[in-house]
Design an enzyme around this catalytic site. Structure first.
Site, PDB file in Angstrom:
ATOM      1  N   SER A   8       0.840  -1.207   0.000  1.00  0.00           N
ATOM      2  CA  SER A   8       0.000   0.000   0.000  1.00  0.00           C
ATOM      3  C   SER A   8       0.869   1.249   0.000  1.00  0.00           C
ATOM      4  O   SER A   8       1.559   1.556   0.971  1.00  0.00           O
ATOM      5  CB  SER A   8      -0.905  -0.007   1.229  1.00  0.00           C
ATOM      6  OG  SER A   8      -1.640   1.194   1.269  1.00  0.00           O
ATOM      7  N   HIS A  33      -0.037  -1.122  -4.410  1.00  0.00           N
ATOM      8  CA  HIS A  33      -1.454  -0.813  -4.205  1.00  0.00           C
ATOM      9  C   HIS A  33      -1.614   0.703  -4.109  1.00  0.00           C
ATOM     10  O   HIS A  33      -1.017   1.352  -3.242  1.00  0.00           O
ATOM     11  CB  HIS A  33      -1.929  -1.488  -2.917  1.00  0.00           C
ATOM     12  CG  HIS A  33      -3.395  -1.355  -2.650  1.00  0.00           C
ATOM     13  ND1 HIS A  33      -4.337  -2.193  -3.214  1.00  0.00           N
ATOM     14  CD2 HIS A  33      -4.086  -0.483  -1.891  1.00  0.00           C
ATOM     15  CE1 HIS A  33      -5.534  -1.842  -2.805  1.00  0.00           C
ATOM     16  NE2 HIS A  33      -5.409  -0.793  -1.990  1.00  0.00           N
ATOM     17  N   ASP A  35      -4.174   3.700  -3.621  1.00  0.00           N
ATOM     18  CA  ASP A  35      -5.512   4.098  -3.175  1.00  0.00           C
ATOM     19  C   ASP A  35      -5.864   5.467  -3.740  1.00  0.00           C
ATOM     20  O   ASP A  35      -5.168   6.454  -3.481  1.00  0.00           O
ATOM     21  CB  ASP A  35      -5.566   4.148  -1.647  1.00  0.00           C
ATOM     22  CG  ASP A  35      -5.578   2.757  -1.045  1.00  0.00           C
ATOM     23  OD1 ASP A  35      -6.449   1.962  -1.423  1.00  0.00           O
ATOM     24  OD2 ASP A  35      -4.713   2.473  -0.202  1.00  0.00           O
ATOM     25  N   MET A  37      -8.818   8.246  -3.772  1.00  0.00           N
ATOM     26  CA  MET A  37     -10.040   8.631  -3.039  1.00  0.00           C
ATOM     27  C   MET A  37     -10.487  10.012  -3.501  1.00  0.00           C
ATOM     28  O   MET A  37      -9.664  10.857  -3.860  1.00  0.00           O
ATOM     29  CB  MET A  37      -9.761   8.668  -1.540  1.00  0.00           C
ATOM     30  CG  MET A  37      -9.160   7.384  -0.992  1.00  0.00           C
ATOM     31  SD  MET A  37      -9.004   7.451   0.799  1.00  0.00           S
ATOM     32  CE  MET A  37      -8.102   5.911   1.103  1.00  0.00           C
ATOM     33  N   HIS A  66      -6.813   0.980  -6.667  1.00  0.00           N
ATOM     34  CA  HIS A  66      -8.067   0.828  -5.924  1.00  0.00           C
ATOM     35  C   HIS A  66      -8.820   2.151  -5.992  1.00  0.00           C
ATOM     36  O   HIS A  66      -8.472   3.101  -5.299  1.00  0.00           O
ATOM     37  CB  HIS A  66      -7.715   0.431  -4.478  1.00  0.00           C
ATOM     38  CG  HIS A  66      -8.889   0.251  -3.583  1.00  0.00           C
ATOM     39  ND1 HIS A  66      -8.762   0.124  -2.214  1.00  0.00           N
ATOM     40  CD2 HIS A  66     -10.224   0.161  -3.853  1.00  0.00           C
ATOM     41  CE1 HIS A  66      -9.962  -0.030  -1.676  1.00  0.00           C
ATOM     42  NE2 HIS A  66     -10.856  -0.005  -2.644  1.00  0.00           N
ATOM     43  N   MET A  68     -11.573   4.451  -5.114  1.00  0.00           N
ATOM     44  CA  MET A  68     -12.641   4.737  -4.142  1.00  0.00           C
ATOM     45  C   MET A  68     -13.234   6.086  -4.529  1.00  0.00           C
ATOM     46  O   MET A  68     -13.073   7.093  -3.831  1.00  0.00           O
ATOM     47  CB  MET A  68     -12.069   4.749  -2.725  1.00  0.00           C
ATOM     48  CG  MET A  68     -11.740   3.350  -2.220  1.00  0.00           C
ATOM     49  SD  MET A  68     -10.642   3.375  -0.800  1.00  0.00           S
ATOM     50  CE  MET A  68      -9.075   3.442  -1.654  1.00  0.00           C
ATOM     51  N   MET A 137     -13.035  -5.714   1.109  1.00  0.00           N
ATOM     52  CA  MET A 137     -12.591  -4.730   2.095  1.00  0.00           C
ATOM     53  C   MET A 137     -12.783  -5.340   3.476  1.00  0.00           C
ATOM     54  O   MET A 137     -13.901  -5.728   3.840  1.00  0.00           O
ATOM     55  CB  MET A 137     -13.390  -3.430   1.976  1.00  0.00           C
ATOM     56  CG  MET A 137     -13.090  -2.607   0.739  1.00  0.00           C
ATOM     57  SD  MET A 137     -11.342  -2.210   0.472  1.00  0.00           S
ATOM     58  CE  MET A 137     -10.901  -1.385   2.007  1.00  0.00           C
ATOM     59  N   ASP A 176      -8.054  -6.227   1.763  1.00  0.00           N
ATOM     60  CA  ASP A 176      -7.491  -4.886   1.973  1.00  0.00           C
ATOM     61  C   ASP A 176      -8.017  -4.318   3.283  1.00  0.00           C
ATOM     62  O   ASP A 176      -9.226  -4.126   3.431  1.00  0.00           O
ATOM     63  CB  ASP A 176      -7.886  -3.987   0.789  1.00  0.00           C
ATOM     64  CG  ASP A 176      -7.276  -2.600   0.860  1.00  0.00           C
ATOM     65  OD1 ASP A 176      -6.387  -2.374   1.697  1.00  0.00           O
ATOM     66  OD2 ASP A 176      -7.697  -1.746   0.050  1.00  0.00           O
TER      67      ASP A 176
HETATM   68  C1  DX5 Z   1      -7.909   1.409   3.217  1.00  0.00           C
HETATM   69  C2  DX5 Z   1      -6.801   1.346   2.211  1.00  0.00           C
HETATM   70  C3  DX5 Z   1      -5.694   0.409   2.500  1.00  0.00           C
HETATM   71  C4  DX5 Z   1      -4.789   0.735   3.633  1.00  0.00           C
HETATM   72  C5  DX5 Z   1      -4.623  -0.517   4.406  1.00  0.00           C
HETATM   73  O1  DX5 Z   1      -8.960   2.163   2.640  1.00  0.00           O
HETATM   74  O2  DX5 Z   1      -7.402   0.901   1.017  1.00  0.00           O
HETATM   75  O3  DX5 Z   1      -4.916   0.245   1.326  1.00  0.00           O
HETATM   76  O4  DX5 Z   1      -3.559   1.212   3.224  1.00  0.00           O
HETATM   77  O5  DX5 Z   1      -3.594  -0.446   5.329  1.00  0.00           O
HETATM   78  P1  DX5 Z   1      -3.742  -0.792   6.879  1.00  0.00           P
HETATM   79  O6  DX5 Z   1      -2.833  -1.938   7.127  1.00  0.00           O
HETATM   80  O7  DX5 Z   1      -3.295   0.450   7.577  1.00  0.00           O
HETATM   81  O8  DX5 Z   1      -5.170  -1.109   7.169  1.00  0.00           O
HETATM   82 ZN    ZN Z   2      -6.956   0.021  -0.881  1.00  0.00          ZN
END
Ligand code: DX5
Ligand code: ZN
Length: 202
Positions: A8, A33, A35, A37, A66, A68, A137, A176
């Site tokens: 991540s 990964h 993210d 958002m 990912h 979101m 999730m 995740d």
């Molecule tokens: C949550 C994210 C994850 C996050 C998970 O919305 O999508 O990728 O980085 O990491 P941890 O281990 O902190 O839950």
């Molecule tokens: Zn994620």
């Protein structure tokens, strides 16, 4: 499927990103990964299409993007996707999920559908042919550092059985959220294949 690790990048050290990427290459993670958002679908803002472009210049590790964001099908053109990337869109993020999945397929990426912890598995009833991965999730999306939603462990097991009974044997399960070393072992036993390593995996 052999277990795969997706690191991540929202949990990376932004001030030493090049070093972190070299380390991730050295330990041979399978994916980065990313993210994305929009402060609408989830109450946070994180990485961006420009961030993806910059990271591409530094490494050839495939990305696991990912999304979101609401109505992702309207925004796919912003992204520099590549063959070999996994791209996840949330079931809950659009009324036109099949159209959005088809758009990803046409781009040529590995197509993934993400399900929030409370979204039932049977919502996939008419989608199995459209997907390569289901991203479960295991926390509610939006932030790193949250605690596992415990019900999602059984959901992983139920999903594996559900897919295998419906011609979805080839569909991989990604997890995740709070994938600590201990939780990863539990998730693996339930049938998870791809593990997002975030702040819980340090
Ligand atoms: C949550 C994210 C994850 C996050 C998970 O919305 O999508 O990728 O980085 O990491 P941890 O281990 O902190 O839950
Ligand atoms: Zn994620």
């Amino acid at each position: 499927m052999n277990s795969k690790i997706s690191a991540s990048m929202m949990c990376a050290d932004f001030l030493n990103l090049a070093d972190d990427i070299r380390e991730l290459e050295r330990i041979k993670v399978d994916y980065l990964h990313i993210d994305i958002m929009d402060n609408h679908f989830v109450p946070n803002i994180t990485l961006s299409p420009d961030y993806i472009r910059q990271i591409r210049r530094a490494t050839r590790i495939p990305m696991d993007i990912h999304l979101m964001i609401d109505e992702p099908e309207r925004h796919l053109g912003l992204f520099d996707f590549m063959e070999g990337d996994i791209v996840s869109i949330h079931y809950e993020s659009t009324p036109h999920i099949q159209r959005a999945l088809k758009a990803l397929k046409d781009i040529g990426v590995t197509v993934s559908i993400a399900l929030n912890p409370a979204t039932p598995i049977y919502y996939l009833d008419f989608l199995i042919e459209d997907i390569d991965v289901v991203l479960i999730m295991t926390v509610n999306p939006g932030y790193a550092g949250q605690s596992l939603v415990p019900e999602t462990l059984e959901k992983i097991r139920d999903l594996r059985i559900y897919l295998d009974n419906r011609g979805g044997e080839h569909v991989a399960i990604e997890v995740d959220g709070n994938v600590s070393f201990e939780n990863a072992r539990r998730m693996r036993k339930k049938g998870a294949d791809i593990f997002v390593a975030g702040s819980s995996s340090l």
